[in-house]
Scaffold this active site. Sequence first.
Site, short mmCIF file in Angstrom:
data_model
loop_
_atom_site.label_atom_id
_atom_site.label_comp_id
_atom_site.label_asym_id
_atom_site.label_seq_id
_atom_site.Cartn_x
_atom_site.Cartn_y
_atom_site.Cartn_z
N HIS A 14 1.07 9.46 -2.70
CA HIS A 14 1.39 9.23 -1.03
C HIS A 14 2.39 10.35 -0.82
CE1 HIS A 14 1.50 6.67 2.75
NE2 HIS A 14 2.32 7.89 2.95
N HIS A 16 3.69 13.20 2.28
CA HIS A 16 3.44 14.18 3.53
C HIS A 16 4.26 15.43 3.15
CE1 HIS A 16 2.51 10.45 5.95
NE2 HIS A 16 3.23 9.82 5.13
C1 NCD Z 1 5.42 8.63 7.62
C2 NCD Z 1 5.30 9.68 8.55
O1 NCD Z 1 6.55 10.21 8.77
O2 NCD Z 1 4.36 10.55 8.52
N1 NCD Z 1 6.40 7.74 8.29
C3 NCD Z 1 6.99 6.61 7.50
O3 NCD Z 1 7.84 6.06 7.96
N2 NCD Z 1 6.57 6.38 6.35
C4 NCD Z 1 4.11 7.73 8.00
C5 NCD Z 1 3.83 6.56 7.17
O4 NCD Z 1 3.44 6.88 6.20
O5 NCD Z 1 3.93 5.40 7.50
ZN ZN Z 2 3.35 7.88 4.75
#
Ligand code: NCD
Ligand code: ZN
Length: 347
Positions: A14, A16
């Site tokens: 997971h 980003h």
């Molecule tokens: C994530 C994001 O910033 O894209 N933020 C988070 O607080 N985890 C989105 C997510 O996975 O919920």
């Molecule tokens: Zn996330």
Amino acid sequence: MTRNLTIGRPDDFHLHLRDQQMLAAVAPWSARLGRAIIMPNLVPPVVTGAQAAAYRDRIAAALPADATLRPLMTLYLTEATDPADVVAAHAAGIIAAVKLYPAGATTNSDSGVRDFDRVRPVFEAMAQARIPLCVHGEVTDPAVDIFDREAVFIDRVLDPVRRATPGLRVVMEHITTQDGVDYVRAGGDIGGTLTAHHLVINRNHILAGGIRPHYYCLPVAKRERHRLALVEAATSGDARFFAGTDSAPHPDHAKESACGCAGCFTAPNWLPICAHVFEQAGRLDRLEAFVSLNGAAFYGLAPNADRIRLSRRDEPATWPARIPAGEDSVTVFDPGFPLYWHVEEAA
Ligand code: NCD
Ligand code: ZN
């Protein structure tokens, strides 16, 4: 005491990586992973197989030449998602999973699902093709307390969806509660990711002694008893639990604001944090399963063939407190204590 630990190259289920300037800034910090499930919540989101392939190519272009990372792409589920496109993108090897965000649950989730009945045909096609559904497990009902949103999601949404769609493979992402742990433990065709930060902070870290925006992420960290349940799950050896960092970079001006956004940037130090947690639990021998084996097995991937070495030294490992990102910076997650595990390539 163990001083050196050689393990299969870790994966992150997971992650980003964002796009453009932010992608360029953060991608090098994840370059030495084996594989990573890449979240699709860009603006606009990655909703088609063609968009996922284009995003994959932008990630490849942002990585250094010696990167080991292979991005595993995901599609962002909307009420307009075409089941045939999902199945085709998976069959073509473009995507590894589909991501469900309840509309409004978290950062960039406005295009997410409001009416779960409308995506039933997608769930059915995914069950048939054995495509995993990664779930952001929080209800968005304003009447539900934010600390209860994960537990309520299990009862109101996740369990009914799974009962209605036998064979649907689900990853309950970034579990933050004992309820989430118990739900994953009770089921088949289900896995759960755990972040490094939720293994070391509880809600006091965010709110006691001053409000700390860099500890704010969604799902929000809960009480200490929940943190302890997460540590127990991660270190238990149960193959349904695996690392998914949810490393979620935001520019500092957007975090340090009257309405700060959610996400912790842990890419630089998540692995030493995990090593520390497993060491404290007396379960370093199970670290490899959590960071390098269990997730791959859930996704039907062979473990990475190459290895890395973790060494425990007397001096703490160091990272920049923040990294530059375009005109701004991104603060690296601070666990609040020194980390003595250093990550090296295996000799
Ligand atoms: C994530 C994001 O910033 O894209 N933020 C988070 O607080 N985890 C989105 C997510 O996975 O919920
Ligand atoms: Zn996330």
